[in-house]
Design a protein around this motif. Structure first.
Motif, short mmCIF file in Angstrom:
data_model
loop_
_atom_site.label_atom_id
_atom_site.label_comp_id
_atom_site.label_asym_id
_atom_site.label_seq_id
_atom_site.Cartn_x
_atom_site.Cartn_y
_atom_site.Cartn_z
N ASP A 86 0.83 -1.20 0.00
CA ASP A 86 0.00 0.00 0.00
C ASP A 86 0.87 1.26 0.00
O ASP A 86 0.55 2.27 -0.63
CB ASP A 86 -0.92 0.02 1.23
CG ASP A 86 -2.03 -1.01 1.14
OD1 ASP A 86 -2.23 -1.57 0.05
OD2 ASP A 86 -2.69 -1.26 2.17
N VAL A 87 1.98 1.20 0.74
CA VAL A 87 2.88 2.36 0.80
C VAL A 87 3.53 2.58 -0.56
O VAL A 87 3.65 3.73 -1.02
CB VAL A 87 3.96 2.14 1.88
CG1 VAL A 87 4.83 3.40 2.01
CG2 VAL A 87 3.33 1.78 3.21
N GLN A 88 3.95 1.50 -1.22
CA GLN A 88 4.57 1.64 -2.53
C GLN A 88 3.62 2.27 -3.53
O GLN A 88 4.03 3.07 -4.38
CB GLN A 88 5.05 0.27 -3.03
CG GLN A 88 6.22 -0.28 -2.27
CD GLN A 88 6.73 -1.58 -2.85
OE1 GLN A 88 7.15 -2.47 -2.14
NE2 GLN A 88 6.70 -1.70 -4.17
N VAL A 89 2.33 1.91 -3.44
CA VAL A 89 1.34 2.50 -4.35
C VAL A 89 1.30 4.02 -4.18
O VAL A 89 1.30 4.78 -5.15
CB VAL A 89 -0.06 1.89 -4.09
CG1 VAL A 89 -1.13 2.68 -4.85
CG2 VAL A 89 -0.09 0.43 -4.51
N VAL A 90 1.29 4.48 -2.91
CA VAL A 90 1.24 5.93 -2.65
C VAL A 90 2.55 6.60 -3.09
O VAL A 90 2.54 7.67 -3.71
CB VAL A 90 0.98 6.21 -1.16
CG1 VAL A 90 1.02 7.72 -0.89
CG2 VAL A 90 -0.37 5.63 -0.75
N ALA A 91 3.69 5.96 -2.79
CA ALA A 91 4.98 6.53 -3.17
C ALA A 91 5.09 6.65 -4.69
O ALA A 91 5.58 7.67 -5.22
CB ALA A 91 6.11 5.68 -2.61
N ASP A 92 4.65 5.61 -5.42
CA ASP A 92 4.66 5.67 -6.88
C ASP A 92 3.75 6.80 -7.38
O ASP A 92 4.08 7.51 -8.35
CB ASP A 92 4.20 4.33 -7.46
CG ASP A 92 5.27 3.24 -7.33
OD1 ASP A 92 6.47 3.59 -7.34
OD2 ASP A 92 4.90 2.06 -7.22
N LYS A 93 2.62 6.97 -6.71
CA LYS A 93 1.69 8.02 -7.10
C LYS A 93 2.31 9.41 -6.90
O LYS A 93 2.16 10.31 -7.75
CB LYS A 93 0.40 7.90 -6.28
CG LYS A 93 -0.73 8.81 -6.72
CD LYS A 93 -1.99 8.51 -5.91
CE LYS A 93 -3.16 9.37 -6.36
NZ LYS A 93 -4.39 9.09 -5.57
#
Length: 436
Positions: free
Chosen positions: A361-368
């Motif tokens: 979930d954190v990676q999704v936000v960081a990529d965003k």
């Protein structure tokens, strides 16, 4: 003819250097100055001598300036008090007003507040003189209802005489506050039609007690039905029998708006309107506590703009400010309502993500963030390309307190910068998915 005595000011401040600067400024203005270095000595001085004004610092070792204000303003003969607060500490200013301080000044490292001090002193002393003159006038006209009526028609505060809970008299200022053009529209109407239960209770308290009432904040209802905040003071009124009460009230809408602005300034960054450092750590501590209690994953993201100093140098600070505002807006668009985003200073931003399922979930936000925050910023006067380095620490995996998690995220952010920027790194990882 004797020369007029200079006004006597008491200063209470435990910083000798600042004390000296303030006292010297006041003496140059022609004031007589007495200074003490702690709150207890200040209270003792006030008990043994008369002063025209008190200037007190908030942060002192034995008691705060707020304590001094609280213990002083209960005396109706006490001099007005100006509170000195730390740089940017507007929240203390709000608290000082609430406890009865007459005004405040925010100390700044450049000592600009010393230039503002004469104007603030003049404002406070003029206000005090007007209040004393008003009180004197009120005392003089108590014996004559007609003279009293002439007086209250001129003062800016609303004044009503209430007899057996019915409005007997309302001055023009009171009519304006309530939205009426003629006091005859209010004559013999129930006071409770216009003032809330707290206002009615204040009248009942005054009638049942020999003591004078206290200023209190209540709501009143205008002719249009609109609610407006007022400060109200009720006291017995001798002219119209034992059940008569004089009610003084003033519209405090602008005062409340000013206090709200101060509270906002105390917790939000003035440039980006994101949470500032103080509010961020308060919210971070709350979300961390909830995470540990309810066993869910959270993340701290330390975001640093790559090459921001070069942008400032090449395009100027005004452009740099616009870049920071644009980045702040883009960051908000990447996050949920429950997440917290703040600007800690310069080009450093912090994000706390709450209630996550796992690291993915954190990676999704960081990529965003990398895809939506980074990129071109186009303005008529400039074009710049923005990238950022992101360091991520997870809780409870990387720490159980704010300082540990912040150090871990900072280290991960530096790792991302060493990798060339425009990327993110988790604490304890050299590259995404690779253990150190």
């Amino acid at each position: 003819m004797e020369a007029e005595q200079p006004l006597h000011i008491l200063t209470i401040d435990d910083d000798p250097a600042l004390h000296c600067l303030i006292d010297r400024s006041l003496q140059r203005l022609g004031f007589q100055v007495t200074n003490v270095t702690d709150g207890a000595s200040g209270l003792e001085a006030l008990a043994t001598a008369q002063y025209d004004l008190v200037i007190v610092d908030y942060d002192m070792p034995d008691m705060t300036g707020i304590d001094v204000v609280s213990r002083t303003v209960s005396n109706p003969l006490a001099p007005p008090i100006i509170m000195l607060t730390g740089h940017g500490n507007e929240r203390v200013a709000v608290e000082a007003f609430n406890h009865g301080a007459a005004d405040y000044l925010v100390k700044d490292v450049d000592l600009v507040f010393l230039d503002l001090l004469p104007a603030v002193i003049d404002r406070v002393l003029i206000r005090r003189r007007l209040e004393l003159e008003r009180d004197t006038l009120f005392n003089e006209v108590r014996a004559s209802e007609e003279r009293y009526r002439q007086l209250v028609e001129l003062i800016p505060d609303g004044v009503a005489v209430v007899v057996k809970k019915l409005i007997s008299l309302m001055n023009p200022a009171g009519c304006r506050i309530l939205g009426y053009s003629d006091q005859r529209e209010l004559s013999q109407r129930d006071f409770a039609e216009f003032f809330d239960a707290d206002g009615v209770a204040e009248i009942e308290n005054v009638l049942s007690s020999p003591n004078r009432g206290h200023w209190r904040e209540i709501n009143c209802r205008r002719k249009t039905g609109e609610q407006v905040s007022v400060e109200l003071l009720a006291q017995r009124f001798a002219c119209q029998g034992p059940d008569a009460v004089e009610v003084i009230f003033r519209d405090i809408t602008e005062k409340k708006q000013y206090q709200e602005q101060l509270e906002h300034l105390a917790t939000f960054d003035s440039l980006t309107d994101l949470a500032n450092r103080a509010l961020f750590f308060e919210k971070f501590q709350q979300l961390l506590g909830m995470s540990l209690r309810y066993k869910y994953v959270g993340a701290l993201l330390f975001i640093d703009l790559d090459g921001f100093v070069a942008i400032n140098d090449a395009h100027g600070h005004e452009t740099g400010d616009q870049v920071l505002q644009e980045v702040a807006g883009r960051l908000r668009g990447c996050l949920r309502q429950i997440d917290v985003v703040a600007r800690l200073g310069s080009d450093e931003f912090m994000v706390v993500l709450a209630k996550l399922n796992n690291r993915n979930d954190v990676q999704v936000v960081a990529d965003k963030i990398l895809s939506q925050v980074c990129g071109q910023i186009n303005r008529p006067s400039f074009q710049v390309n923005i990238t950022c380095s992101i360091g991520i620490s997870l809780f409870p995996e990387h720490g159980l307190n704010t300082s540990t998690l912040l150090r871990a995220a900072d280290g991960a952010m530096n790792s991302a910068r060493r990798a060339g920027g425009g990327c993110y790194r988790f604490a304890g990882l050299a590259t995404v998915g690779e253990t150190v």
